[in-house]
Design a protein around this motif. Structure first.
Motif, PDB file in Angstrom:
ATOM      1  N   LEU A  90      35.366  37.125  48.788  1.00 47.75           N
ATOM      2  CA  LEU A  90      34.631  36.525  47.677  1.00 47.75           C
ATOM      3  C   LEU A  90      35.637  35.936  46.714  1.00 47.75           C
ATOM      4  O   LEU A  90      36.754  36.441  46.584  1.00 47.75           O
ATOM      5  CB  LEU A  90      33.786  37.566  46.938  1.00 47.75           C
ATOM      6  CG  LEU A  90      32.564  38.144  47.635  1.00 47.75           C
ATOM      7  CD1 LEU A  90      31.900  39.190  46.750  1.00 47.75           C
ATOM      8  CD2 LEU A  90      31.566  37.054  47.975  1.00 47.75           C
ATOM      9  N   THR A  91      35.246  34.896  46.000  1.00 45.39           N
ATOM     10  CA  THR A  91      36.116  34.363  44.956  1.00 45.39           C
ATOM     11  C   THR A  91      35.880  35.142  43.668  1.00 45.39           C
ATOM     12  O   THR A  91      34.822  35.760  43.484  1.00 45.39           O
ATOM     13  CB  THR A  91      35.836  32.871  44.692  1.00 45.39           C
ATOM     14  OG1 THR A  91      34.523  32.739  44.136  1.00 45.39           O
ATOM     15  CG2 THR A  91      35.984  32.037  45.956  1.00 45.39           C
ATOM     16  N   ASN A 108      35.228  33.818  40.974  1.00 41.88           N
ATOM     17  CA  ASN A 108      34.075  33.172  40.336  1.00 41.88           C
ATOM     18  C   ASN A 108      32.745  33.742  40.822  1.00 41.88           C
ATOM     19  O   ASN A 108      31.778  33.769  40.071  1.00 41.88           O
ATOM     20  CB  ASN A 108      34.099  31.666  40.586  1.00 41.88           C
ATOM     21  CG  ASN A 108      35.214  30.986  39.831  1.00 41.88           C
ATOM     22  OD1 ASN A 108      35.784  31.541  38.892  1.00 41.88           O
ATOM     23  ND2 ASN A 108      35.549  29.776  40.246  1.00 41.88           N
ATOM     24  N   GLN A 109      32.697  34.206  42.065  1.00 47.43           N
ATOM     25  CA  GLN A 109      31.467  34.796  42.582  1.00 47.43           C
ATOM     26  C   GLN A 109      31.181  36.157  41.951  1.00 47.43           C
ATOM     27  O   GLN A 109      30.068  36.661  42.059  1.00 47.43           O
ATOM     28  CB  GLN A 109      31.530  34.918  44.100  1.00 47.43           C
ATOM     29  CG  GLN A 109      31.446  33.575  44.812  1.00 47.43           C
ATOM     30  CD  GLN A 109      31.656  33.716  46.298  1.00 47.43           C
ATOM     31  OE1 GLN A 109      32.750  34.012  46.766  1.00 47.43           O
ATOM     32  NE2 GLN A 109      30.587  33.502  47.056  1.00 47.43           N
ATOM     33  N   THR A 110      32.178  36.741  41.294  1.00 45.38           N
ATOM     34  CA  THR A 110      31.979  38.030  40.613  1.00 45.38           C
ATOM     35  C   THR A 110      31.874  37.859  39.101  1.00 45.38           C
ATOM     36  O   THR A 110      31.720  38.843  38.378  1.00 45.38           O
ATOM     37  CB  THR A 110      33.132  39.005  40.935  1.00 45.38           C
ATOM     38  OG1 THR A 110      34.346  38.531  40.331  1.00 45.38           O
ATOM     39  CG2 THR A 110      33.305  39.171  42.425  1.00 45.38           C
ATOM     40  N   ARG A 155      28.407  42.582  41.910  1.00 48.10           N
ATOM     41  CA  ARG A 155      28.414  41.320  42.649  1.00 48.10           C
ATOM     42  C   ARG A 155      29.419  41.349  43.801  1.00 48.10           C
ATOM     43  O   ARG A 155      29.259  40.638  44.773  1.00 48.10           O
ATOM     44  CB  ARG A 155      28.713  40.161  41.704  1.00 48.10           C
ATOM     45  CG  ARG A 155      27.545  39.890  40.785  1.00 48.10           C
ATOM     46  CD  ARG A 155      27.741  38.724  39.866  1.00 48.10           C
ATOM     47  NE  ARG A 155      26.491  38.500  39.141  1.00 48.10           N
ATOM     48  CZ  ARG A 155      26.399  37.878  37.996  1.00 48.10           C
ATOM     49  NH1 ARG A 155      27.480  37.366  37.426  1.00 48.10           N
ATOM     50  NH2 ARG A 155      25.229  37.723  37.411  1.00 48.10           N
ATOM     51  N   TYR A 164      35.457  39.448  35.564  1.00 44.94           N
ATOM     52  CA  TYR A 164      35.500  39.129  36.986  1.00 44.94           C
ATOM     53  C   TYR A 164      36.489  40.060  37.673  1.00 44.94           C
ATOM     54  O   TYR A 164      37.387  40.611  37.049  1.00 44.94           O
ATOM     55  CB  TYR A 164      35.849  37.659  37.246  1.00 44.94           C
ATOM     56  CG  TYR A 164      37.139  37.175  36.629  1.00 44.94           C
ATOM     57  CD1 TYR A 164      38.356  37.298  37.303  1.00 44.94           C
ATOM     58  CD2 TYR A 164      37.149  36.580  35.375  1.00 44.94           C
ATOM     59  CE1 TYR A 164      39.542  36.850  36.745  1.00 44.94           C
ATOM     60  CE2 TYR A 164      38.325  36.120  34.810  1.00 44.94           C
ATOM     61  CZ  TYR A 164      39.512  36.251  35.498  1.00 44.94           C
ATOM     62  OH  TYR A 164      40.687  35.804  34.941  1.00 44.94           O
TER      63      TYR A 164
END
Length: 167
Positions: A4-5, A7-9, A47, A78
């Motif tokens: 995951l990036t 940004n996805q968290t 996330r 994040y």
């Protein structure tokens, strides 16, 4: 393994300072900020792992500038590092003076969460921005420091007296 990036968290919460948030110095009470940043950071963790987790530590907490009445602030969090069951989250609180629109950095911290299920496989985390790349690249150093701190903490705990002074 899944990736995951950062940004996805990413989790962002916005707040306006109200009178009930203030301490005797007419700034937001630090304990209130800790409560809010822990809640936002927990969303970033969820996330990433989609599993139950608990807050294990708050490290490198720095109160940089106070938040006052007529300010608002955004808490951004994040994931910056992933262990076997531990997850590190970076949190920053960016303030804004409502009347002028001036933005400022008010607080930074790293939180460590531990996933409660032992069988969960955590995805790797991939930084995207320059800030994320810098913070993710220094995760192994913070992880080593936390391990040393846990050893010191165990030694400290052995010497703590749990009796009340009048016992």
């Amino acid at each position: 393994m899944k990736e995951l990036t950062c940004n996805q968290t990413l989790a962002i919460t916005s707040h306006r300072v109200i009178a009930n948030d203030l301490n005797e110095h007419e700034t937001v009470y630090g304990g209130r900020l800790l409560e809010m940043l822990d809640g936002t950071a927990s969303i970033s963790v969820s996330r990433l792992c989609r599993s139950l987790s608990v807050t294990a530590a708050i490290d490198n907490l720095n109160f940089i500038a106070p938040f006052k009445l007529q300010d608002s602030f955004c808490i951004e969090s994040y994931v910056t590092g992933v262990g076997k069951r531990s997850i590190e989250v970076f949190v920053k609180i960016i303030g804004e003076h409502i009347e002028t629109g001036e933005r400022f950095l008010g607080l930074t911290a790293f939180l460590t969460f531990v996933v409660t299920k032992k069988e969960v496989e955590l995805p790797a985390i991939m930084p995207v921005t320059a800030e994320q790349k810098d913070l993710c690249s220094t995760y192994p150093d913070r992880q080593k420091q936390r391990q040393l701190n846990r050893i010191k903490q165990a030694q400290l705990i052995k010497n703590i007296n749990l009796n009340l002074p009048w016992d």
